[in-house]
Design an enzyme around this catalytic site. Sequence first.
Site, mmCIF file in Angstrom:
data_model
loop_
_atom_site.group_PDB
_atom_site.id
_atom_site.type_symbol
_atom_site.label_atom_id
_atom_site.label_comp_id
_atom_site.label_asym_id
_atom_site.label_seq_id
_atom_site.Cartn_x
_atom_site.Cartn_y
_atom_site.Cartn_z
ATOM 1 C CE LYS A 186 -3.766 -2.460 2.222
ATOM 2 N NZ LYS A 186 -4.446 -2.842 3.466
ATOM 3 C CD GLN A 244 -3.265 -4.611 6.505
ATOM 4 O OE1 GLN A 244 -3.188 -3.612 5.804
ATOM 5 N NE2 GLN A 244 -3.967 -5.670 6.147
ATOM 6 C CG ASP A 253 -9.184 -0.119 5.230
ATOM 7 O OD1 ASP A 253 -8.948 -0.378 4.031
ATOM 8 O OD2 ASP A 253 -8.412 -0.410 6.160
#
Length: 291
Positions: free
Chosen positions: A52, A96, A119
């Site tokens: 990412k 994460q 997200d």
Amino acid sequence: MILLDGKIASQSVRDSLKQDVANLVNQGKRAPHLAAILVGNNGASETYVASKVKNCSEIGFQSSLIRFEENIHESVLLDKIAELNNDPSIDGILVQLPLPKQINEQKVIEAIIAEKDVDGFHPVNAGKLMQGLPSFIPATPYGIMLMLEYYKISTKGKHAVVIGRSNIVGRPMSILLSSNSAYGNCTVTICHSHTHNLKEICLQADIIVAALGRPEFVKADMVKEGAIVIDVGITRVEDATAKKGFRIKGDVAFDEVAPKASYITPVPGGVGLMTIAGLLKNTLQAYLQNQ
Ligand code: NAD
């Protein structure tokens, strides 16, 4: 059979984002900035976050990687999120997952303000998605929609079977495919670990999205001739003959399913790359909204 190539489709999204950033910078504006938080040293999470961050730099986004030890107290993570929420130079925040056991994942998801939740896991964004309002769409289902769009796959009126009902993949995927939109308008069946007759249901599918996390679960005898098969699964399966000691397996037995499919995504090289494209698009959207 046509391979739905995540490298090609994601490159097209990244090229367009790169151009958008270049235009912003040419106008004297700052670049979008993503903050990624990684707790502990889970091998797969390390790989995802590194990818990412690398993708951010390739398209001209700024990124910050914030790392914490596996055993940190939940409050330390929540304090950092609060700091990033209040930092006007940060547009998007991601933590994460999965997180270590001592940390309440839902609390962390809800700690990120909805405006920076790139997200798309915050209940506000999930609720907006359900109502068809503009929101941050969870990156994996968003990436799959971008893939369908890139390959101009008509979905209208098709029967889509989504295997898996997680908040991250299966459930939002089912909402997107059933929505009244260009690559939606499917009739959707959502299956899970308590579904009976899964094979029979899959055999009725024009589109199968496999997101259950069981390597090579979807076999050829579960797939109708000409079906579109989207494989979300990523599982590390031990393999002493592989350099790293493991191989990445999808949820679809690719070799036997591919000859029956009209379109199919490979693993790796399919949905995973599109997930990053979805995340980057969300980050640009957050930046534009936060200006
Ligand atoms: P999860 O464990 O949260 O959910 C799995 C779902 O599958 C559950 O809803 C469960 O009910 C269902 N399921 C489990 N066994 C089943 C069975 N035998 N039959 C039918 N349904 C069954 O997982 P997740 O977070 O949704 O991830 C699913 C897979 O996708 C994992 O392999 C994960 O690593 C992968 N993933 C990939 C990406 C990507 O970018 N490609 C992103 C997120 C997740």
